[in-house]
Motif scaffolding. Sequence first.
Motif, PDB file in Angstrom:
ATOM      1  N   ALA A  21       1.614   3.528   1.667  1.00  0.00           N
ATOM      2  CA  ALA A  21       1.356   2.093   1.545  1.00  0.00           C
ATOM      3  C   ALA A  21       2.480   1.403   0.775  1.00  0.00           C
ATOM      4  N   ASP A  22       3.213   2.161  -0.038  1.00  0.00           N
ATOM      5  CA  ASP A  22       4.309   1.588  -0.808  1.00  0.00           C
ATOM      6  C   ASP A  22       5.458   1.125   0.081  1.00  0.00           C
ATOM      7  N   ASN A  23       5.646   1.789   1.179  1.00  0.00           N
ATOM      8  CA  ASN A  23       6.720   1.392   2.092  1.00  0.00           C
ATOM      9  C   ASN A  23       6.187   1.351   3.523  1.00  0.00           C
ATOM     10  N   ALA A  24       5.220   0.485   3.731  1.00  0.00           N
ATOM     11  CA  ALA A  24       4.542   0.370   5.026  1.00  0.00           C
ATOM     12  C   ALA A  24       5.511   0.001   6.148  1.00  0.00           C
ATOM     13  N   ALA A  25       6.505  -0.815   5.861  1.00  0.00           N
ATOM     14  CA  ALA A  25       7.463  -1.210   6.901  1.00  0.00           C
ATOM     15  C   ALA A  25       8.244   0.006   7.403  1.00  0.00           C
ATOM     16  N   ALA A  26       8.670   0.857   6.482  1.00  0.00           N
ATOM     17  CA  ALA A  26       9.399   2.061   6.881  1.00  0.00           C
ATOM     18  C   ALA A  26       8.494   3.011   7.661  1.00  0.00           C
ATOM     19  N   GLU A  27       7.262   3.148   7.230  1.00  0.00           N
ATOM     20  CA  GLU A  27       6.317   4.003   7.934  1.00  0.00           C
ATOM     21  C   GLU A  27       6.057   3.476   9.343  1.00  0.00           C
ATOM     22  N   SER A  28       5.926   2.165   9.481  1.00  0.00           N
ATOM     23  CA  SER A  28       5.702   1.559  10.789  1.00  0.00           C
ATOM     24  C   SER A  28       6.908   1.772  11.694  1.00  0.00           C
TER      25      SER A  28
END
Length: 76
Positions: free
Chosen positions: A5-12
């Motif tokens: 959740a800390d880096n949701a954009a990267a995970e997406s």
Amino acid sequence: MGSSADNAAAESFNAAFKRETLKGRKGWSSEHEARLDSFRWLTRCNTRRHSRFGQRSPIPYENALRAAATTLAQVP
């Protein structure tokens, strides 16, 4: 300790990359094939339109931001 959740954009981004390039495979047959697929996907990603950018692709969107940031208003 961080979470996804800390880096949701990267995970997406990573999820979309895997989903659209691997298409159900477990991997590529060679490093060369992996590089070609990655380049093709990134090129397609950077040229398709995104609703987040007002139906513009990322490159024209960023160019417009740079132009707006460097344009000075004239003094009346």
